[in-house]
Write an enzyme that holds these catalytic residues in place. Structure first.
Site, PDB file in Angstrom:
ATOM      1  NE  ARG A  77      41.452  34.159  33.079  1.00  0.00           N
ATOM      2  CZ  ARG A  77      42.627  34.781  32.957  1.00  0.00           C
ATOM      3  NH1 ARG A  77      43.417  34.540  31.933  1.00  0.00           N
ATOM      4  NH2 ARG A  77      43.022  35.632  33.883  1.00  0.00           N
ATOM      5  CE  LYS A  90      43.569  33.968  36.874  1.00  0.00           C
ATOM      6  NZ  LYS A  90      42.561  33.145  37.573  1.00  0.00           N
ATOM      7  CB  SER A  98      39.525  30.402  41.810  1.00  0.00           C
ATOM      8  OG  SER A  98      39.364  30.370  40.409  1.00  0.00           O
TER       9      SER A  98
END
Length: 217
Positions: A46, A144, A115
């Protein structure tokens, strides 16, 4: 799990998501290797701020490492890069490309993770060809900024409504993972519980042990 997918539930047991926030002078590749040595079963790269060239080089390096350890390697969001290097697949969020469109780009044999925060999102992702779902945030998380919290009841409901593997993500640690028992998940995805630890290898091994215990293995 009755549906044939491109990933197995056991591969999703301990899913590590990279984050350069905790590098502290180390390299991302050395941290990923420590996580793999500790028993991570899946790696997601990521990157939010790397330029294309650096991201490409890093992805190739980490992909090679994952192949050596025979662990699936997917890239977050960047479908084009995943295709370019022949990664095992990609993970997309609700605001990214639809699973249906990702499948057209990557082909039938690649892993697509999506997700989801609601049963509707989960069912749609499955319908559109997702191989697994990442559901969360199941606990409050600092990794996040835009994470919406998902209750245990919703997590359980999602697991009951889909036929593809589900992993929980968001704020999971070695101490609270036990609370996910009986939810129906096949594993967990973590960032700081692995990469934010001083001894990544030991933290990964310990977290894997706690996760197996939670799953009753």
């Amino acid at each position: 799990m009755s549906k044939q997918t491109n990933t197995k539930p056991e591969e999703l047991l301990l899913y590590a998501v990279t984050d350069r926030h905790w590098l502290n002078g180390a390299t991302l590749i050395s941290q990923v290797e420590a996580a793999l040595k500790g028993g991570a079963t899946f790696i997601q790269l990521r990157e939010k701020n790397l330029d294309d060239e650096a991201f490409y080089k890093e992805a190739l390096e980490i992909q090679k490492l994952c192949r050596n350890y025979k662990v699936p390697f997917v890239i977050n969001d960047n479908v084009e890069l995943a295709k370019k290097i022949g990664a095992d697949g990609v993970h997309v969020g609700q605001s990214d490309m639809e699973a249906l469109d990702v499948r057209k780009v990557l082909g039938d044999d690649k892993i697509i993770g999506v997700s989801a925060q609601t049963v509707e999102q989960a069912e749609l992702a499955e319908e559109h060809g997702a191989d697994y779902l990442g559901v969360g945030a199941v606990f409050p998380t600092g990794s996040k900024d835009d994470a919406t919290e998902v209750s245990f009841e919703t997590l359980k409901e999602i697991c009951e409504h889909v036929h593809i593997p589900v992993i929980a993500i968001g704020g999971i640690t070695r101490d609270n993972v036990v609370k996910l028992n009986q939810s129906g998940i096949c594993g967990i995805a973590v960032i700081s519980a692995i990469f934010g630890q001083t001894d990544i290898e030991a933290a990964t091994a310990d977290l894997k042990k706690q996760t197996k215990k939670m799953l009753g293995e």
